[in-house]
Design an enzyme around this catalytic site. Structure first.
Site, mmCIF file in Angstrom:
data_model
loop_
_atom_site.group_PDB
_atom_site.id
_atom_site.type_symbol
_atom_site.label_atom_id
_atom_site.label_comp_id
_atom_site.label_asym_id
_atom_site.label_seq_id
_atom_site.Cartn_x
_atom_site.Cartn_y
_atom_site.Cartn_z
ATOM 1 N N ASP A 38 0.867 -1.179 0.000
ATOM 2 C CA ASP A 38 0.000 0.000 0.000
ATOM 3 C C ASP A 38 0.910 1.237 0.000
ATOM 4 O O ASP A 38 1.711 1.415 0.926
ATOM 5 C CB ASP A 38 -0.891 -0.007 1.248
ATOM 6 C CG ASP A 38 -2.201 0.730 1.011
ATOM 7 O OD1 ASP A 38 -3.260 0.212 1.420
ATOM 8 O OD2 ASP A 38 -2.168 1.821 0.399
ATOM 9 N N ASP A 92 -2.694 4.876 -2.462
ATOM 10 C CA ASP A 92 -3.680 5.530 -1.611
ATOM 11 C C ASP A 92 -3.989 6.944 -2.129
ATOM 12 O O ASP A 92 -3.069 7.741 -2.350
ATOM 13 C CB ASP A 92 -3.075 5.628 -0.203
ATOM 14 C CG ASP A 92 -4.065 6.096 0.816
ATOM 15 O OD1 ASP A 92 -5.063 5.403 1.009
ATOM 16 O OD2 ASP A 92 -3.854 7.175 1.401
ATOM 17 N N GLU A 124 -6.093 4.219 -6.041
ATOM 18 C CA GLU A 124 -7.362 4.535 -5.373
ATOM 19 C C GLU A 124 -7.733 5.949 -5.774
ATOM 20 O O GLU A 124 -7.034 6.894 -5.430
ATOM 21 C CB GLU A 124 -7.231 4.432 -3.852
ATOM 22 C CG GLU A 124 -8.583 4.637 -3.179
ATOM 23 C CD GLU A 124 -8.513 5.159 -1.771
ATOM 24 O OE1 GLU A 124 -7.544 5.852 -1.435
ATOM 25 O OE2 GLU A 124 -9.426 4.861 -0.985
ATOM 26 N N ASP A 164 -12.302 0.349 4.072
ATOM 27 C CA ASP A 164 -12.988 1.646 4.235
ATOM 28 C C ASP A 164 -14.501 1.537 4.083
ATOM 29 O O ASP A 164 -15.198 2.542 4.257
ATOM 30 C CB ASP A 164 -12.520 2.644 3.149
ATOM 31 C CG ASP A 164 -11.111 3.111 3.359
ATOM 32 O OD1 ASP A 164 -10.488 3.519 2.357
ATOM 33 O OD2 ASP A 164 -10.638 3.074 4.512
HETATM 34 O O1 TEU Z 1 -9.033 6.363 1.700
HETATM 35 C C1 TEU Z 1 -9.353 7.598 1.084
HETATM 36 C C2 TEU Z 1 -10.772 7.666 0.972
HETATM 37 O O2 TEU Z 1 -11.310 7.932 -0.074
HETATM 38 C C3 TEU Z 1 -11.507 7.234 2.180
HETATM 39 O O3 TEU Z 1 -11.079 8.043 3.265
HETATM 40 C C4 TEU Z 1 -12.953 7.454 1.936
HETATM 41 O O4 TEU Z 1 -13.124 8.778 1.490
HETATM 42 C C5 TEU Z 1 -13.662 7.306 3.215
HETATM 43 O O5 TEU Z 1 -13.092 6.246 3.904
HETATM 44 C C6 TEU Z 1 -15.105 7.016 2.872
HETATM 45 O O6 TEU Z 1 -15.759 6.826 4.074
HETATM 46 C C7 TEU Z 1 -7.649 6.123 1.805
HETATM 47 C C8 TEU Z 1 -7.474 4.913 2.703
HETATM 48 O O7 TEU Z 1 -8.080 3.775 2.085
HETATM 49 C C9 TEU Z 1 -8.131 5.233 4.019
HETATM 50 O O8 TEU Z 1 -8.116 4.090 4.887
HETATM 51 C C10 TEU Z 1 -7.366 6.377 4.646
HETATM 52 O O9 TEU Z 1 -8.037 6.773 5.832
HETATM 53 C C11 TEU Z 1 -7.289 7.587 3.702
HETATM 54 O O10 TEU Z 1 -6.990 7.246 2.368
HETATM 55 C C12 TEU Z 1 -6.176 8.518 4.141
HETATM 56 O O11 TEU Z 1 -4.949 7.871 3.927
#
Ligand code: TEU
Ligand code: CA
Length: 559
Positions: free
Chosen positions: A99, A200, A256, A330
């Site tokens: 990641d 990410d 992502e 998430d």
């Molecule tokens: O997620 C980014 C993101 O889009 C999520 O925060 C999403 O907006 C949210 O969870 C919806 O409820 C990535 C990672 O997957 C997440 O675990 C992290 O918190 C975030 O980035 C920051 O690094």
């Protein structure tokens, strides 16, 4: 026909290390725990393991706030444990996808500690610092985790940007030195022999110059995504990353990209291979976004889901490659969101959801526990939340009286990311076999009915159904490369679609309904003799008119 790639035929399994398997009884999952379960994943039949971050971190956002990119989080073990896990995975023919969190670092990363120390520190411009305006933040953006996206730093009388928590300062990608630092770190991991990266929030790394105010949202702060998602230089940066690192190794890469459109995805995941292999889009996950974004009890309408999935299936056809997912760390568990997690229909609907996803065109992602039919957690109190997003949301939504305490608790319980982060349920022993200690987050009490040990021993379990599903992908190229066509667009009960390739056709029929439903096979197949490739109710025959049981799915092959 674009050149075939190994990652197009692969199935990826996401491990959330903190909740997967604890080997030393401290209640926290770790690398040695993962190593002990690699044979389980081999038996499941997956090809690639996506590890959520394992790097040194203060865990403000559970590892998505990295303070040392070249060290293993102490709670997860040592670099030797990592190297052993990597070697064992490779010996089993499993690949490891890391990641990559480079939109931001932890505020405890040495680079940020230096950057904040003075305005003329050589690393000042590794992050995004701005003067305040009239004693307030430089603009009105809100953080994804509540409050302002700016944190005032008294030492230098400036604010720094953090789209996520204030302990996750955004890196300044406009600074060449930042990009070089990222590429050097990526190369270091690639030279250790890893097989790919999940990137990410990579769609957020290029911000619109001037950082203009956003439209004010429900919580009173400006919405940043129009000025951060798919920004002006994001493709320039990713093409540079590809030239400097990715193109030098045989990797699987997925970005992502919240806020990504089909048109943008054709650039990120173009078959030309100049950026990434594929992206995670969010359109299907945001279908129950509601006006207050995710905090609601809204249901995803099946016709809307079919519309979005079909748009992505046909929109990228021949131009780019889809990732396929319902669940990750998430998202609430899809079984509780669009399936039926009651004891009566849990297994049938888990198998149906899996079939609906895995028979589509793209690379499927299985989230830990999805292969068992694990469900959302029955929260009884806000004190059970562990995720910063849920904890901050509960405080903000109740303090600002956006929702009553009861509604805020109900909505967050249903959509909280913690639903996906409860410990993996290995057996019906104490703490579901996840730990011999006390877990950092509570185990779902339904582990006595839903666990890997019981399902491995039962041939008609969700686990063995996933094995069959994954094996079919290896056996039939039509599943990987066949064209997609939606059937019954207006049905709110049935998702039916075709996959066609040369003289073969796959007919995939999935009932999302708790009632019996009737499905008429398309005329052109009614008189053809087809084969039942898969059925969650053991159907052996195909009749022209199918009476589908609750959550029944079937895959018919016509040649
Ligand atoms: O997620 C980014 C993101 O889009 C999520 O925060 C999403 O907006 C949210 O969870 C919806 O409820 C990535 C990672 O997957 C997440 O675990 C992290 O918190 C975030 O980035 C920051 O690094
Ligand atoms: Ca541990």
């Amino acid at each position: 026909m674009a050149e075939k790639k190994w990652w197009q035929k692969s199935v990826v399994y996401q491990i959330y290390p903190r909740s997967f398997c604890d080997s030393n009884g401290d209640g926290i999952g770790d690398l040695n725990g993962i190593s002990s379960k690699l044979e389980y994943l081999k038996e499941l039949g997956i090809d690639v393991i996506w590890l959520s971050p394992i790097y040194q971190s203060p865990n403000d956002d559970m590892g998505y706030d990295i303070s040392d990119y070249r060290a293993v989080m102490k709670e997860f073990g040592t670099m030797e444990d990592y190297d052993r896990m990597l070697a064992k995975a490779h010996s089993l023919g499993l690949k490891i996808m890391m990641d990559l969190v480079v939109n931001h670092t932890s505020d405890e990363h040495p680079l940020f500690v230096e950057s904040r120390s003075s305005k003329d520190n050589p690393h000042r411009d590794f992050y995004i610092w701005r003067d305040g305006k009239d004693g307030k933040a430089p603009n009105n953006w809100g953080s994804s985790f509540g409050g302002s996206a700016w944190e005032y730093d008294e030492a230098t009388d400036q604010y720094y940007l953090h789209l996520f928590s204030k302990k996750q300062p955004d890196l300044n990608w406009e600074n060449d030195a930042v990009r070089k630092w990222v590429y050097d770190m990526m190369t270091w991991w690639c030279d250790k022999g890893i097989d790919g990266f999940r990137m990410d929030v990579i769609s957020l790394i290029s911000k619109v110059p001037g950082l203009p105010d956003g439209e004010v949202g429900k919580n009173g702060y400006g919405i940043f995504s129009p000025y951060c998602a798919n920004g002006p230089r994001v493709h320039e940066y990713l093409q540079e990353m590809n030239r400097e690192v990715l193109s030098k190794y045989d990797l699987i890469t997925v970005g992502e990209c919240s806020g990504v459109t089909v048109e943008e995805a054709k650039k990120y995941a173009s078959s030309s291979g100049e950026e990434l292999n594929m992206v995670f889009q969010f359109e299907h996950m945001d279908l129950d976004g509601g006006e207050s974004f995710k905090w609601n009890h809204d249901k995803i309408r099946l016709t809307k889901l079919k519309e979005v999935m079909s748009k992505w299936q046909t929109g990228l056809e021949g131009k780019a490659w889809n990732s396929l997912y319902w669940c990750n760390h998430d998202q609430p568990r899809m079984l509780s969101r669009m399936g039926n997690d009651s004891p009566k229909y849990r297994e049938a609907s888990a198998k149906m959801l899996a079939t609906c996803l895995h028979m589509l065109k793209g690379t499927p992602y299985v989230y830990q526990g999805e292969e068992l039919g694990m469900t959302n957690y029955p929260f009884t109190s806000p004190n059970e939340f562990r995720d910063i997003e849920s904890i901050n949301a509960y405080r903000e939504l109740t303090e600002k009286e956006i929702f009553s305490r009861k509604d805020a608790f109900d909505y967050i319980s249903y959509k909280s990311r913690d639903n996906a982060r409860t410990p993996m349920q290995w057996d019906d022993g104490p703490q579901a076999g996840f730990t011999t200690g006390s877990p950092w987050i509570a185990v779902n009490p339904n582990y006595t009915q839903i666990n890997a040990k019981e399902q491995i021993a039962r041939k008609d379990s969700v686990f063995h159904y996933y094995r069959k599903l994954i094996a079919l992908r290896r056996q039939y190229d039509i599943i990987v490369y066949g064209d997609y066509g939606l059937l019954l667009p207006d049905s709110e009960e049935i998702y039916a679609y075709l996959r066609t390739r040369e003289e073969q056709a796959l007919l995939v029929v999935c009932s999302f309904s708790e009632q019996e439903t009737v499905y008429e096979i398309p005329g052109r197949f009614a008189e053809k003799s087809g084969t039942v490739l898969l059925s969650n109710y053991g159907r052996k025959e195909i009749s022209a008119i199918l009476t589908l049981k609750p959550y029944e799915c079937a895959v018919f092959l016509y040649e």
